[in-house]
Every structure is written in structure tokens, then in C-alpha cells.
Design a protein around this motif. Sequence first.
Motif, PDB file in Angstrom:
ATOM      1  N   ARG A 255     -12.033 -39.802 -40.760  1.00  0.00           N
ATOM      2  CA  ARG A 255     -11.639 -41.164 -40.393  1.00  0.00           C
ATOM      3  C   ARG A 255     -10.678 -41.162 -39.207  1.00  0.00           C
ATOM      4  O   ARG A 255     -10.770 -42.007 -38.314  1.00  0.00           O
ATOM      5  CB  ARG A 255     -11.019 -41.877 -41.593  1.00  0.00           C
TER       6      ARG A 255
ATOM      7  N   VAL B 271     -10.154 -38.016 -44.841  1.00  0.00           N
ATOM      8  CA  VAL B 271      -9.122 -38.619 -43.992  1.00  0.00           C
ATOM      9  C   VAL B 271      -9.184 -38.052 -42.575  1.00  0.00           C
ATOM     10  O   VAL B 271      -8.960 -38.784 -41.602  1.00  0.00           O
ATOM     11  CB  VAL B 271      -7.713 -38.456 -44.620  1.00  0.00           C
ATOM     12  N   ASP B 272      -9.532 -36.779 -42.440  1.00  0.00           N
ATOM     13  CA  ASP B 272      -9.639 -36.174 -41.110  1.00  0.00           C
ATOM     14  C   ASP B 272     -10.817 -36.751 -40.322  1.00  0.00           C
ATOM     15  O   ASP B 272     -10.725 -36.939 -39.107  1.00  0.00           O
ATOM     16  CB  ASP B 272      -9.771 -34.654 -41.213  1.00  0.00           C
TER      17      ASP B 272
ATOM     18  N   ARG C 103     -16.796 -39.682 -47.647  1.00  0.00           N
ATOM     19  CA  ARG C 103     -16.013 -39.279 -48.818  1.00  0.00           C
ATOM     20  C   ARG C 103     -16.663 -38.149 -49.618  1.00  0.00           C
ATOM     21  O   ARG C 103     -16.090 -37.670 -50.588  1.00  0.00           O
ATOM     22  CB  ARG C 103     -15.788 -40.482 -49.731  1.00  0.00           C
TER      23      ARG C 103
END
Length: 69
Positions: free
Chosen positions: A7, A4-5, A36
Amino acid sequence: MKPVDIRIALLRKGVTNVQVANDLGLSPKTVSNVIRGHGYSSRVARRLSEVTGIPVARLFPGRGQRVAA
């Protein structure tokens, strides 16, 4: 870094994983898998680093680094 970081870092630069994939002639799925942590590609890691301005070693700690014997 967590996926997530990575992205978020891409979004802050206005870039998607699809654009990174197109830059490298790869499928978006390949780039997504690297982000991922489901595989590793030094080409993808380097491009993500170039786009985000974050060193590869920080994006993917312990991945793709040579260990001295």
C-alpha cells in the motif's frame, strides 16, 4: 512484502487500489484481498508490479511462480 508495504508503494506512486481495480475491471475488494494475501490473481499481481515498479516475485514471494518438476 507485507500488505502495508504494498500500500505504501502504491501511495508513493499516487495510485490507490481502487484505481488498480478500475484499470482491470475488477472490484476494489478483489484487489484489496490480493494485497492482504487473501487470494491471488496473477492479473492483479502484474498490474501492481507495473504500477509500483516492484517485481511480482518481490511483492508476492512464492505466489504464482511455477516450480520445475
